[in-house]
Scaffold this motif. Structure first.
Motif, PDB file in Angstrom:
ATOM      1  N   LEU A 154       0.829  -1.198   0.000  1.00  0.00           N
ATOM      2  CA  LEU A 154       0.000   0.000   0.000  1.00  0.00           C
ATOM      3  C   LEU A 154       0.866   1.252   0.000  1.00  0.00           C
ATOM      4  CD1 LEU A 154      -2.657  -0.996   2.687  1.00  0.00           C
ATOM      5  CD2 LEU A 154      -2.893  -1.101   0.210  1.00  0.00           C
ATOM      6  N   ALA A 155       0.395   2.228  -0.757  1.00  0.00           N
ATOM      7  CA  ALA A 155       1.049   3.540  -0.745  1.00  0.00           C
ATOM      8  C   ALA A 155       0.656   4.242   0.551  1.00  0.00           C
ATOM      9  CB  ALA A 155       0.607   4.348  -1.954  1.00  0.00           C
ATOM     10  N   GLY A 156       1.317   5.304   0.915  1.00  0.00           N
ATOM     11  CA  GLY A 156       1.059   6.045   2.152  1.00  0.00           C
ATOM     12  C   GLY A 156      -0.389   6.458   2.306  1.00  0.00           C
ATOM     13  N   ASP A 157      -0.994   7.030   1.237  1.00  0.00           N
ATOM     14  CA  ASP A 157      -2.382   7.478   1.295  1.00  0.00           C
ATOM     15  C   ASP A 157      -3.331   6.296   1.449  1.00  0.00           C
ATOM     16  OD1 ASP A 157      -1.625  10.089   1.070  1.00  0.00           O
ATOM     17  OD2 ASP A 157      -2.054  10.241  -1.080  1.00  0.00           O
ATOM     18  N   GLU A 158      -3.022   5.177   0.770  1.00  0.00           N
ATOM     19  CA  GLU A 158      -3.882   3.992   0.857  1.00  0.00           C
ATOM     20  C   GLU A 158      -3.825   3.407   2.277  1.00  0.00           C
ATOM     21  OE1 GLU A 158      -3.905   1.946  -3.509  1.00  0.00           O
ATOM     22  OE2 GLU A 158      -2.037   1.826  -2.357  1.00  0.00           O
ATOM     23  N   ALA A 159      -2.646   3.359   2.847  1.00  0.00           N
ATOM     24  CA  ALA A 159      -2.493   2.830   4.207  1.00  0.00           C
ATOM     25  C   ALA A 159      -3.246   3.714   5.203  1.00  0.00           C
ATOM     26  CB  ALA A 159      -1.024   2.737   4.579  1.00  0.00           C
ATOM     27  N   LYS A 164      -8.039   4.488   8.565  1.00  0.00           N
ATOM     28  CA  LYS A 164      -9.229   5.277   8.902  1.00  0.00           C
ATOM     29  C   LYS A 164     -10.481   4.410   8.845  1.00  0.00           C
ATOM     30  CE  LYS A 164     -11.592   9.570   8.388  1.00  0.00           C
ATOM     31  NZ  LYS A 164     -12.457   9.298   9.509  1.00  0.00           N
ATOM     32  N   VAL A 165     -10.598   3.551   7.820  1.00  0.00           N
ATOM     33  CA  VAL A 165     -11.756   2.650   7.710  1.00  0.00           C
ATOM     34  C   VAL A 165     -11.829   1.734   8.925  1.00  0.00           C
ATOM     35  CG1 VAL A 165     -12.689   0.695   6.410  1.00  0.00           C
ATOM     36  CG2 VAL A 165     -11.913   2.728   5.202  1.00  0.00           C
ATOM     37  N   ILE A 166     -10.698   1.152   9.315  1.00  0.00           N
ATOM     38  CA  ILE A 166     -10.669   0.253  10.477  1.00  0.00           C
ATOM     39  C   ILE A 166     -11.068   1.005  11.748  1.00  0.00           C
ATOM     40  CG2 ILE A 166      -9.162  -1.125  11.972  1.00  0.00           C
ATOM     41  CD1 ILE A 166      -7.554  -1.836   9.423  1.00  0.00           C
ATOM     42  N   THR A 167     -10.524   2.207  11.927  1.00  0.00           N
ATOM     43  CA  THR A 167     -10.836   3.013  13.109  1.00  0.00           C
ATOM     44  C   THR A 167     -12.322   3.370  13.144  1.00  0.00           C
ATOM     45  OG1 THR A 167      -8.605   3.925  13.072  1.00  0.00           O
ATOM     46  CG2 THR A 167     -10.237   5.137  14.353  1.00  0.00           C
ATOM     47  N   ASP A 168     -12.870   3.810  11.998  1.00  0.00           N
ATOM     48  CA  ASP A 168     -14.297   4.161  11.941  1.00  0.00           C
ATOM     49  C   ASP A 168     -15.178   2.948  12.212  1.00  0.00           C
ATOM     50  OD1 ASP A 168     -13.584   6.758  11.387  1.00  0.00           O
ATOM     51  OD2 ASP A 168     -14.063   6.650   9.236  1.00  0.00           O
ATOM     52  N   TYR A 169     -14.800   1.803  11.666  1.00  0.00           N
ATOM     53  CA  TYR A 169     -15.576   0.585  11.857  1.00  0.00           C
ATOM     54  C   TYR A 169     -15.565   0.189  13.334  1.00  0.00           C
ATOM     55  CZ  TYR A 169     -17.427  -4.077  11.019  1.00  0.00           C
ATOM     56  OH  TYR A 169     -18.209  -5.196  11.032  1.00  0.00           O
ATOM     57  N   SER A 170     -14.402   0.273  13.956  1.00  0.00           N
ATOM     58  CA  SER A 170     -14.272  -0.055  15.371  1.00  0.00           C
ATOM     59  C   SER A 170     -15.126   0.890  16.223  1.00  0.00           C
ATOM     60  CB  SER A 170     -12.812   0.034  15.782  1.00  0.00           C
ATOM     61  OG  SER A 170     -12.679  -0.166  17.164  1.00  0.00           O
ATOM     62  N   TYR A 171     -15.097   2.176  15.885  1.00  0.00           N
ATOM     63  CA  TYR A 171     -15.896   3.171  16.606  1.00  0.00           C
ATOM     64  C   TYR A 171     -17.390   2.873  16.450  1.00  0.00           C
ATOM     65  CZ  TYR A 171     -17.856   7.693  17.974  1.00  0.00           C
ATOM     66  OH  TYR A 171     -18.597   8.673  18.568  1.00  0.00           O
TER      67      TYR A 171
END
Length: 185
Positions: A154-159, A164-171
């Motif tokens: 993954l590139a920096g932006d993709e990572a 962010k997706v993982i964090t939002d999903y966890s929240y």
């Protein structure tokens, strides 16, 4: 016995309608004075006192954890420190006393306990089932993300986006859990 809640006071009425008893609700339990227990079980003060002493003598309950003194205003207008007994000892005495009211109390207490056990188990079983479903969903999401990450670098932006997706999903899962727990006792 019938039960009504009025703020910090719970009112019990004996099935025969002859006795109405107000109980104090403090420190997450119900408290009765010796005189209130006499009225509840329709027995002499000496009988109730003997049962209380036996509860302590037999080591069923620790006096320090079930007895408290509360300021009580008497009919003469003076305030006295009166011993009150919590629900644990009320139950213990209720299962020892031999009277019609004692029997009514035991029937009521057994019914309430049985209902609580059945409903409490049912609620907890549903909650565990919901939690398990959420865990399975989270595991699927993590596995999907792991396959994506393994498939390519993954590139920096993709990572950053993936994190962010993982964090939002966890929240979101945390919010759902909190909401579900508000609906369950």
């Amino acid at each position: 016995m019938n039960e009504e809640s009025k703020g910090e006071i719970i009112i019990y009425r004996a099935e025969d309608g002859k006795t109405t008893l107000e109980m104090s609700l403090k420190e997450d339990t119900v408290w009765l004075s010796l005189n209130q227990m006499v009225a509840l079980f329709d027995r002499d003060k000496s009988v109730i006192s003997r049962h209380i002493k036996n509860v302590f003598r037999e080591g069923e309950l620790d006096k320090m954890s079930v007895v408290a003194k509360f300021a009580t205003t008497a009919s003469d207008g003076k305030t006295y420190q009166v011993e009150y007994f919590n629900f644990d000892i009320i139950i213990s005495v209720g299962y020892r006393v031999k009277s019609q009211r004692g029997t009514q109390f035991r029937v009521w207490a057994t019914r309430v306990l049985k209902n609580y056990l059945i409903k409490g188990y049912s609620v907890n079983e549903k909650r565990l089932s919901k939690q398990n479903a959420r865990l399975v969903e989270l595991q699927k999401t993590v596995n999907l993300l792991a396959r994506v990450v393994e498939g390519r670098e993954l590139a920096g932006d993709e990572a950053t986006g993936l994190l962010k997706v993982i964090t939002d999903y966890s929240y979101a899962l945390t919010l759902l859990d909190q909401q579900a727990n508000r609906g369950c006792p």
